[in-house]
Design a protein around this motif. Structure first.
Motif, PDB file in Angstrom:
ATOM      1  N   LEU A   1      14.894  13.497   6.586  1.00  0.00           N
ATOM      2  CA  LEU A   1      14.054  14.079   5.542  1.00  0.00           C
ATOM      3  C   LEU A   1      12.908  13.266   5.080  1.00  0.00           C
ATOM      4  N   SER A   2      11.871  14.018   4.494  1.00  0.00           N
ATOM      5  CA  SER A   2      10.922  13.308   3.848  1.00  0.00           C
ATOM      6  C   SER A   2      11.231  13.055   2.329  1.00  0.00           C
TER       7      SER A   2
ATOM      8  N   ILE B   1      16.066   9.435   4.324  1.00  0.00           N
ATOM      9  CA  ILE B   1      15.283   9.953   3.588  1.00  0.00           C
ATOM     10  C   ILE B   1      14.079   8.817   3.680  1.00  0.00           C
ATOM     11  N   VAL B   2      12.904   9.208   4.160  1.00  0.00           N
ATOM     12  CA  VAL B   2      11.883   8.348   4.363  1.00  0.00           C
ATOM     13  C   VAL B   2      10.492   8.778   3.627  1.00  0.00           C
TER      14      VAL B   2
ATOM     15  N   GLY C   1      13.430  16.436  11.308  1.00  0.00           N
ATOM     16  CA  GLY C   1      13.984  16.594  12.608  1.00  0.00           C
ATOM     17  C   GLY C   1      15.398  15.632  12.646  1.00  0.00           C
ATOM     18  N   LEU C   2      15.745  15.646  13.744  1.00  0.00           N
ATOM     19  CA  LEU C   2      16.884  14.523  14.008  1.00  0.00           C
ATOM     20  C   LEU C   2      16.522  13.408  14.633  1.00  0.00           C
ATOM     21  N   LEU C   3      16.941  12.216  14.289  1.00  0.00           N
ATOM     22  CA  LEU C   3      16.925  11.041  14.673  1.00  0.00           C
ATOM     23  C   LEU C   3      17.298  10.875  16.193  1.00  0.00           C
TER      24      LEU C   3
ATOM     25  N   LYS D   1       5.727   7.894  11.051  1.00  0.00           N
ATOM     26  CA  LYS D   1       5.718   6.660  10.752  1.00  0.00           C
ATOM     27  C   LYS D   1       5.949   6.686   9.016  1.00  0.00           C
ATOM     28  N   SER D   2       6.745   5.426   8.725  1.00  0.00           N
ATOM     29  CA  SER D   2       7.186   5.358   7.359  1.00  0.00           C
ATOM     30  C   SER D   2       6.486   4.224   6.684  1.00  0.00           C
ATOM     31  N   ILE D   3       6.139   4.519   5.481  1.00  0.00           N
ATOM     32  CA  ILE D   3       5.748   3.119   4.457  1.00  0.00           C
ATOM     33  C   ILE D   3       6.396   2.647   4.072  1.00  0.00           C
ATOM     34  N   ASP D   4       7.721   2.840   3.437  1.00  0.00           N
ATOM     35  CA  ASP D   4       8.889   2.205   2.863  1.00  0.00           C
ATOM     36  C   ASP D   4      10.064   2.202   3.635  1.00  0.00           C
ATOM     37  N   PRO D   5      10.778   1.355   3.117  1.00  0.00           N
ATOM     38  CA  PRO D   5      12.460   1.163   3.710  1.00  0.00           C
ATOM     39  C   PRO D   5      12.855   2.733   3.375  1.00  0.00           C
ATOM     40  N   PRO D   6      13.768   3.170   4.340  1.00  0.00           N
ATOM     41  CA  PRO D   6      14.316   4.290   4.138  1.00  0.00           C
ATOM     42  C   PRO D   6      15.617   4.272   3.428  1.00  0.00           C
TER      43      PRO D   6
END
Length: 158
Positions: A96-97, A152-153, A104-106, A139-144
């Motif tokens: 989830l954002s 959550i990313v 989606g699913l990882l 792409k993520s900018i912070d740790p999840p």
């Protein structure tokens, strides 16, 4: 940058002797969302799982992982916080954002080998959706934030 799916099954070699020590079977992931080490299955008949910390890997090659010597293989006294496929598995978990949108699913993770930092997530919406639309990479900018029900990313804006 490397994905877990490219690492899985790769042999781990000792540089000092050229001996194959085992094969990568999973990755150990911390609750802060970084890859801590590689889980390596070793042994011919009785398989034992050991861990190689990311900092102890000399090189990540296309055909094998190189470590200085087998002392880098640590026995596992405790289970890792998370793994990709085994204990506390992240594969198939909802992503989830931060804004609450289901992404989606990882399916796979992209990480920087030298530091173990996860920088992206490959997502699936199911088999038929993958065929028609393809898989997506976020792409993520912070740790999840890794939870029991979802990850959550903070999504990098395009």
């Amino acid at each position: 940058m490397r994905t877990f799916s490219l690492l899985k099954g790769l042999p781990v070699y000792e540089l000092a002797s050229g001996q194959k020590l085992g094969e990568v079977c999973d990755v150990s992931i911390s609750s802060s969302g970084s890859v801590v080490g590689l889980l390596v299955k070793k042994g011919a008949f009785i398989k034992k799982t050991c861990q190689v910390k990311v900092g102890n890997v000399v090189s990540f090659g296309c055909d094998g992982i190189m470590i200085n010597d087998q002392s880098a293989l640590e026995s596992m006294e405790t289970e890792p916080e998370y793994t990709f496929e085994h204990h506390q598995s992240l594969a198939g978990k909802k992503l989830l954002s931060k804004e609450g949108e289901q992404l989606g699913l990882l399916e796979d993770v992209y990480f920087m080998e030298e530091m173990g930092t996860i920088v992206g997530y490959e997502l699936t919406d199911g088999f038929f959706s993958d065929i028609t639309n393809g898989k997506r990479v976020v792409k993520s900018i912070d740790p999840p934030a890794i939870g029991k029900d979802a990850i959550i990313v903070t999504v990098k804006s395009r």
